[in-house]
Design a protein around this motif. Sequence first.
Motif, mmCIF file in Angstrom:
data_model
loop_
_atom_site.group_PDB
_atom_site.id
_atom_site.type_symbol
_atom_site.label_atom_id
_atom_site.label_comp_id
_atom_site.label_asym_id
_atom_site.label_seq_id
_atom_site.Cartn_x
_atom_site.Cartn_y
_atom_site.Cartn_z
ATOM 1 N N GLY A 50 0.823 -1.402 0.097
ATOM 2 C CA GLY A 50 -0.015 -0.048 0.118
ATOM 3 C C GLY A 50 0.818 1.230 0.203
ATOM 4 O O GLY A 50 0.412 2.363 -0.656
ATOM 5 N N VAL A 51 1.982 1.384 0.746
ATOM 6 C CA VAL A 51 2.737 2.526 0.963
ATOM 7 C C VAL A 51 3.566 2.668 -0.385
ATOM 8 O O VAL A 51 3.778 3.858 -1.056
ATOM 9 N N THR A 52 3.994 1.446 -0.957
ATOM 10 C CA THR A 52 4.602 1.583 -2.448
ATOM 11 C C THR A 52 3.551 2.107 -3.466
ATOM 12 O O THR A 52 4.051 2.785 -4.366
ATOM 13 N N MET A 53 2.349 1.659 -3.380
ATOM 14 C CA MET A 53 1.479 2.148 -4.363
ATOM 15 C C MET A 53 1.173 3.636 -4.151
ATOM 16 O O MET A 53 1.055 4.466 -5.216
ATOM 17 N N GLY A 57 2.072 6.642 -6.790
ATOM 18 C CA GLY A 57 1.030 7.438 -7.213
ATOM 19 C C GLY A 57 1.332 8.788 -7.109
ATOM 20 O O GLY A 57 0.760 9.804 -7.965
ATOM 21 N N ILE A 58 2.267 9.211 -6.252
ATOM 22 C CA ILE A 58 2.628 10.590 -6.106
ATOM 23 C C ILE A 58 3.915 10.837 -7.176
ATOM 24 O O ILE A 58 3.779 11.959 -7.495
ATOM 25 N N ILE A 59 4.746 9.889 -7.219
ATOM 26 C CA ILE A 59 5.566 10.124 -8.427
ATOM 27 C C ILE A 59 5.103 10.394 -9.825
ATOM 28 O O ILE A 59 5.377 11.272 -10.360
ATOM 29 N N VAL A 60 4.087 9.204 -10.012
ATOM 30 C CA VAL A 60 3.486 9.510 -11.286
ATOM 31 C C VAL A 60 2.189 9.956 -11.031
ATOM 32 O O VAL A 60 1.233 9.143 -10.593
ATOM 33 N N PRO A 61 1.781 11.132 -11.199
ATOM 34 C CA PRO A 61 0.498 11.623 -10.788
ATOM 35 C C PRO A 61 -0.480 10.986 -11.148
ATOM 36 O O PRO A 61 -1.009 11.190 -12.230
ATOM 37 N N ASP A 62 -1.235 9.855 -10.229
ATOM 38 C CA ASP A 62 -2.099 9.142 -10.776
ATOM 39 C C ASP A 62 -3.181 8.876 -9.641
ATOM 40 O O ASP A 62 -2.718 8.465 -8.723
ATOM 41 N N GLY A 63 -4.240 9.741 -9.581
ATOM 42 C CA GLY A 63 -5.183 9.891 -8.398
ATOM 43 C C GLY A 63 -5.692 8.404 -7.933
ATOM 44 O O GLY A 63 -5.799 8.086 -7.001
#
Length: 90
Positions: A50-53, A57-63
């Motif tokens: 979960g933390v990796t996801m 998601g923060i690095i590759v802006p994906d909501g």
Amino acid sequence: MPQSDDERLVDLATRLEHEDPRFVRSLSEGRPARPREYRRTSAWCALVIGVTMLAAGIIVPDGLLIAAGLVLSGIAVQLLDPNRDERPAK
């Protein structure tokens, strides 16, 4: 007529073997393992994923990836709570 103590012990052993056969098997072999209530390996794995996801998601802006990471992390933290079974029912 009340049950004898021997019958209660046999009933308890049968229920324990049904609920957690790995724990019972390890006790009979003389190498005790942690009971199921104290095994939290899957919860730790879910938290790491979960933390990796969330980080991805923060690095590759994906909501969607951020939301999924937050939800999975929340579920994992809930599973890691040591007192989750002791809470009073409402």
